[in-house]
Design an enzyme around this catalytic site. Structure first.
Site, PDB file in Angstrom:
ATOM      1  N   HIS A  52      24.939 -30.587  -3.635  1.00 39.98           N
ATOM      2  CA  HIS A  52      24.600 -29.294  -2.774  1.00 39.98           C
ATOM      3  C   HIS A  52      23.281 -29.325  -2.213  1.00 39.98           C
ATOM      4  O   HIS A  52      22.289 -29.163  -2.996  1.00 39.98           O
ATOM      5  CB  HIS A  52      24.994 -28.179  -3.571  1.00 39.98           C
ATOM      6  CG  HIS A  52      24.685 -26.796  -3.342  1.00 39.98           C
ATOM      7  ND1 HIS A  52      25.321 -26.135  -2.099  1.00 39.98           N
ATOM      8  CD2 HIS A  52      23.735 -25.896  -3.324  1.00 39.98           C
ATOM      9  CE1 HIS A  52      25.112 -25.087  -1.703  1.00 39.98           C
ATOM     10  NE2 HIS A  52      24.158 -24.742  -2.679  1.00 39.98           N
ATOM     11  N   ASP A  54      20.843 -27.021  -0.009  1.00 43.75           N
ATOM     12  CA  ASP A  54      20.461 -25.766   0.540  1.00 43.75           C
ATOM     13  C   ASP A  54      19.769 -26.098   2.043  1.00 43.75           C
ATOM     14  O   ASP A  54      18.822 -26.626   1.986  1.00 43.75           O
ATOM     15  CB  ASP A  54      19.712 -25.135  -0.184  1.00 43.75           C
ATOM     16  CG  ASP A  54      20.327 -24.636  -1.500  1.00 43.75           C
ATOM     17  OD1 ASP A  54      21.437 -23.724  -1.380  1.00 43.75           O
ATOM     18  OD2 ASP A  54      20.070 -24.740  -2.622  1.00 43.75           O
ATOM     19  N   ASP A 176      28.208 -21.980  -3.947  1.00 45.64           N
ATOM     20  CA  ASP A 176      26.887 -21.246  -4.287  1.00 45.64           C
ATOM     21  C   ASP A 176      26.840 -19.903  -3.824  1.00 45.64           C
ATOM     22  O   ASP A 176      25.858 -19.222  -4.255  1.00 45.64           O
ATOM     23  CB  ASP A 176      25.809 -22.067  -3.803  1.00 45.64           C
ATOM     24  CG  ASP A 176      24.490 -22.165  -4.711  1.00 45.64           C
ATOM     25  OD1 ASP A 176      24.569 -21.372  -5.865  1.00 45.64           O
ATOM     26  OD2 ASP A 176      23.600 -22.160  -4.076  1.00 45.64           O
ATOM     27  N   HIS A 424      23.187 -19.101   2.625  1.00 44.16           N
ATOM     28  CA  HIS A 424      23.337 -18.258   1.663  1.00 44.16           C
ATOM     29  C   HIS A 424      21.654 -18.270   0.871  1.00 44.16           C
ATOM     30  O   HIS A 424      21.623 -17.384  -0.041  1.00 44.16           O
ATOM     31  CB  HIS A 424      24.243 -18.551   0.470  1.00 44.16           C
ATOM     32  CG  HIS A 424      24.182 -19.993   0.000  1.00 44.16           C
ATOM     33  ND1 HIS A 424      24.605 -21.214   0.509  1.00 44.16           N
ATOM     34  CD2 HIS A 424      23.540 -20.369  -1.234  1.00 44.16           C
ATOM     35  CE1 HIS A 424      24.563 -21.938  -0.268  1.00 44.16           C
ATOM     36  NE2 HIS A 424      23.643 -21.849  -1.223  1.00 44.16           N
TER      37      HIS A 424
END
Length: 1024
Positions: A52, A54, A176, A424
């Site tokens: 994951h 970001d 997430d 996000h």
């Protein structure tokens, strides 16, 4: 169009939907065909290696990609992709998924052709699979559906152009984001996805679903679209992390598999026992013989082989236990392979629970409601909205002028900056301050590069007319500081032009306000008419905003009438000695006064709002400012959770910002205002004008005080006498609407420890309350948190300062500064009242109109003029006719080769307005002024697959909706959430969605039903 050129277009379209053609020596075995076979009679455990990544959070995008700034986080995406490709190449059984196209594309364009060929082979064999595929993994609370669709489209476009069918994601992967919206489910369904898998849901809902074995469901994303918006939805068992003890990353401390039996460190038996014990618990939650186990975390796989060596052993040694009676069979897998296995197992014997609400608000413990980020960093939330506004203007002008591929780099800069902004930890305000600065820098750069396009397009389109010839050196400049009444072009030139472009598909009127130094001006339109004007003073609290660098003491106001759809009008403004006069100021401190314009009246008593009258409708409304003090704790346990960037947790009751207000009344011929000063950090203008049917509340908040160790969180509150019965309504990403009931969740029995934060919801477009058919609605100019904590009230959080971190990762207080002072923000709320069932101009029609005009606001360009220039006045429309009020060209942008991407949207939801919610036909033929549409082929929402070729897995819902721990059939619901179910179904059947491919052989008439967006790739003939 010549035949050869048309063939070239068709070739480009083939690339657009099929990607790069495969070479003769390449095979294609991707998608569901590439899944490892499951084993009958066993529980098949789908091991999903993933990372994951970001797109900015603790580090900037570039810092994350290159791996710099290690003191904040040890993460380098380039190393992840490098080592994953190497590891996958070593063993054909291994699989890996990747999600964030922004990072992948940054890596891909720098790779050698040999590496690219290797990656294509991995993708074509299904060993490297793209999941979700957006430019970023977008937030679902603060994002608007315009920008979500754009960022998904751009990411999918890059994958499609590069890998074709095998690069086309089938599954949404929202692991997430801090809560999940209903509209996001609808978007995934319209993208043609088969399922969406989620990571975070409320801790109470998770407990309930675990107990009732309902972590998987069919989620209906839209009342208007009905079953076509259904999508299979699953909740991951461990958010998105690996089982405890099984993180094999260089960032982790877990022991690897040690399988040398001669070693004193041998641990295979214990590791296998632990993993099987974990599976024993996980399988109690799910109802099928397939379970997904995530193997990855934030920025893991920088040394991918350390993972894959151990995952190889995990799969081997757990599967060996089958000889001793184990029921588990482990395979390398992907989310799509897992979903297909669930589908194959259940297709003939299972109907899934139907979900029709959303997953907001999200709480991770009794005192951690993730509702603060709905408002955090309000300035950057507004900047993102401005970015979307200008991106649509830029794309439209590019397409209308048919500028050609040489200008695409300038357009892509803003496309990609806006894609990153949807992440996000970007639009949410949950990033570190230096990262927020970097987001703003990239967005500003993207806007500046798109200004190159808008200038070239306006000049090209203007010079196509016979009577206008504009010099190529003429500038069309944006003034991005108009929000603080500052613009160098209007202030420093005695004569200048404003060109006002309208991105809506219908004509609009716009009240124009520009800061000026003089006291008298003339405004001349394109027909040489002199317009009525007004000079109005700028309030001191605006002139004193930190960073404002302007000598302007007043603003020039005029109305630009009938701005053409997809077009503009230009006006020449000159300083004169006998034009406008400054509006009179009437000082009142105790009397009841009103400001009146057209059919709108606002009453105040001692400076505070008392009553709103629109036409024949009146409602007593009081508006005030208040604030909460933020809770301060050390985050050592639930009860000590601090209010922070993510978390809203007030400490004590709400506090009035001021008991009295200083105010001034300004009466004018075009605009009238009540200017209020509540205290040293809260000021506001209540404004009405002669063209709008709403009241504007233009507020300036900040710098916020720091109350000792506590931060403060400022709200505005509208109080009426409506009997709203604990109920209010919020939008879902600016599109549909959801009913909210105070202290209630539709799915489970709520136990609420934070009654204020636990009733806050994301407000992307509007919030409203009703009594019977009468509605009070407040629209926002950026995402905010809001609620109705008492009957008759609407509350919106505007600004917040949190002096302590809430311990969810960002690692710093939310205490923004600008120009060496606490952040000052300026913004607006738009308030209207009315009846919902009115056959003409219902309150729904009014709020849709306001939302559209504020989201896609007419954009003002400034051009300095020499004193003798009299030839600048002109106007242009890109459409041959105005589209109906209920239709918007959502997207017009250059696509592949000579093609354009066109989206048509029905902007009203089913039953939203008696007339405007009805189906409508749009005639594409001869719609655009400068070219004729030759063909329009319909695609899925993302423009990456022909609609006729999209065949989604059909997971059947049983039309049972979970409600307070019980289930009710939709046809006989006791809950008023579903009282209109049968009526909606009848309407959906009556107006069946058209999904035919439109081409040059028919009349290019497109039918839109309520809430529907249809996407086409169009080819054109732009020859005379």
């Amino acid at each position: 169009m010549k035949g050869a050129q048309f063939l070239v277009i068709l070739g480009y379209l083939a690339i657009a939907t099929s990607g790069v053609p495969l070479k003769d020596d390449e095979s294609k075995n991707c998608g569901y065909q590439s899944c490892h076979p499951v084993k009958e009679g066993f529980v098949n455990v789908h091991i999903v290696p993933h990372t994951h990544d970001d797109v900015g959070w603790l580090k900037t995008v570039d810092q994350y990609y290159y791996g710099s700034n290690t003191q904040n986080q040890n993460a380098g995406v380039q190393y992840i992709l490098d080592t994953v490709v190497d590891s996958l190449h070593k063993d054909k059984n291994r699989k890996f998924i990747y999600v964030e196209t922004a990072f992948f594309w940054k890596w891909w364009i720098n790779q050698h052709d040999i590496v690219k060929a290797r990656v294509r082979k991995l993708v074509n064999n299904g060993r490297l699979e793209f999941i979700s595929g957006g430019w970023s993994m977008n937030d679902e609370a603060a994002t608007h559906y315009h920008s979500i669709i754009d960022q998904m489209t751009w990411g999918l476009r890059k994958l499609n152009d590069t890998f074709g069918e095998c690069g086309r994601p089938k599954i949404g992967w929202q692991i997430d984001p801090f809560g999940h919206s209903r509209e996001m489910a609808n978007i995934f369904a319209e993208l043609g996805f088969d399922a969406v898998l989620l990571g975070r849901i409320d801790y109470q809902e998770k407990e309930y679903r675990w107990k009732t074995q309902t972590p998987e469901m069919v989620w209906r994303g839209s009342d208007s679209l009905g079953k076509s918006s259904d999508i299979f939805t699953g909740i991951l068992y461990n958010t998105y992390g690996p089982p405890p003890g099984f993180c094999f990353d260089i960032l982790c401390n877990d022991d690897p598999f040690i399988d040398d039996k001669k070693s004193f460190e041998y641990n295979v038996d214990q590791k296998v026992d632990d993993f099987i014990a974990y599976l024993d618990n996980a399988t109690k939650v799910y109802t099928t013989n397939n379970i997904l186990i995530t193997m990855g975390e934030d920025f893991t796989y920088q040394d991918a082989e350390s993972w894959f060596i151990n995952l190889d052993k995990l799969i081997t040694y757990v599967n060996q236990r089958q000889e001793n009676g184990s029921k588990y069979h482990l395979i390398y897998s992907t989310p799509s392979c897992y979903v297909q296995s669930v589908y194959n197992e259940t297709v003939n014997n299972t109907k899934w629970l139907l979900k029709e609400d959303d997953f907001f608000p999200y709480a991770s413990d009794p005192h951690a409601f993730w509702t603060g980020y709905f408002t955090s960093r309000p300035a950057i939330k507004r900047f993102e909205r401005i970015g979307n506004n200008f991106l649509q203007v830029c794309k439209q002008l590019y397409a209308l002028a048919d500028l050609g591929p040489e200008d695409s780099v300038d357009l892509n800069a803003l496309r990609e900056a806006m894609g990153v902004m949807q992440h996000h930890d970007a639009i949410t305000g949950t990033e570190k301050q230096h990262v927020a600065n970097d987001y703003a820098r990239h967005l500003q750069q993207g806007i500046e590069e798109c200004e190159i396009i808008t200038q070239a397009a306006i000049i090209k389109l203007s010079n196509q007319t016979d009577n206008i010839k504009i010099n190529e050196n003429t500038t069309f400049n944006s003034c991005q500081l108009l929000n603080i009444s500052q613009c160098s072009y209007s202030e420093n030139y005695k004569k200048f032009a404003v060109t006002i472009y309208n991105p809506l598909s219908r004509s609009v009127d716009k009240l124009v306000r520009v800061p000026v130094l003089g006291n008298s001006y003339s405004v001349i339109d394109s027909k040489n008419n002199s317009l009525e004007t007004q000079i109005i003073s700028i309030p001191d609290f605006v002139k004193n905003i930190p960073g404002r660098n302007s000598k302007a003491e007043q603003e020039l106001v005029f109305i630009a009438n009938d701005l053409p759809a997809f077009g503009w009008k230009s006006y020449i403004i000159s300083e004169t000695s006998n034009g406008s006069r400054k509006a009179p100021i009437v000082q009142k401190q105790s009397d009841t006064v009103n400001i009146k314009d057209a059919s709108l009246i606002v009453d105040v008593d001692t400076g505070l709002l008392k009553n709103i009258i629109i036409g024949e409708i009146s409602l007593p409304v009081n508006q005030t400012f208040q604030y909460y003090e933020g809770f301060v704790g050390d985050n050592s346990k639930f009860e000590k959770r601090s209010s922070g960037a993510y978390i809203f947790r007030p400490d004590g009751p709400i506090v009035n910002a001021a008991e009295t207000v200083n105010y001034t009344i300004v009466q004018g011929n075009l605009v009238s205002e009540i200017r209020q000063q509540f205290n040293e950090f809260i000021s506001q203008i209540i404004r009405v004008n002669s063209i709008d049917n709403f009241v504007e509340f233009d507020w300036v908040i900040g710098p916020l005080p720091q109350n000792g160790t506590k931060g403060i969180e400022v709200v505005t509150k509208f109080t009426s006498n409506l009997k709203s019965d604990s109920t209010f309504y919020t939008d879902t990403n600016g599109k549909g609407e959801l009913k909210r009931v105070r202290d209630f969740r539709p799915t489970w029995n709520l136990n609420l420890s934070e009654p204020i934060a636990g009733n806050y919801y994301p407000i992307t477009s509007q919030i409203s309350i009703r009594e019977d058919d009468f509605e009070l609605a407040v629209l926002v100019d950026r995402a905010q948190g809001g609620s109705s904590l008492k009957d008759g009230e609407i509350e919106l959080m505007i600004h917040r300062v949190c002096l302590h971190d809430d311990a969810f990762g960002v690692g710093e207080a939310l205490n923004e500064t600008a120009f060496d002072k606490g952040l000052v923000v300026r913004g607006s709320h738009y308030v209207t009242i009315g009846n919902r069932s009115t056959t003409s101009d219902s309150v729904s029609a009014t709020t849709r109109d306001i939302a559209q005009r504020k989201l896609l606001d007419a954009w003002i360009f400034f051009t300095p003029l020499p004193s003798d220039d009299t030839q600048f006045n002109f106007e242009f429309s890109g459409l041959t006719r105005t589209l109906p009020r209920n239709v918007q060209i959502l997207t017009l942008e250059p696509w592949i080769g000579f093609s354009f991407l066109l989206r048509l949207e029905h902007v009203f939801e089913i039953n939203e307005d008696p007339t405007l919610a009805q189906p409508v036909v749009v005639q594409l033929e001869d719609l655009f002024v400068n070219y004729k549409i030759l063909s329009a082929q319909e695609t899925t929402l993302g423009g990456n697959q022909w609609l006729k070729d999209n065949h989604r897995l059909n997971f059947e819902a049983n039309d049972i909706v979970g409600h307070q721990g019980h289930y009710y059939y939709s046809g006989n619901l006791l809950s008023d959430f579903e009282e209109n179910f049968n009526d909606l179904e009848m309407q959906r059947q009556q107006f069946k969605r058209q999904t035919t491919v439109v081409n040059a052989d028919n009349d290019l008439n497109i039918t839109l039903t309520s809430g529907q967006i249809r996407t086409f790739i169009i080819t054109i003939n732009n020859e005379p």
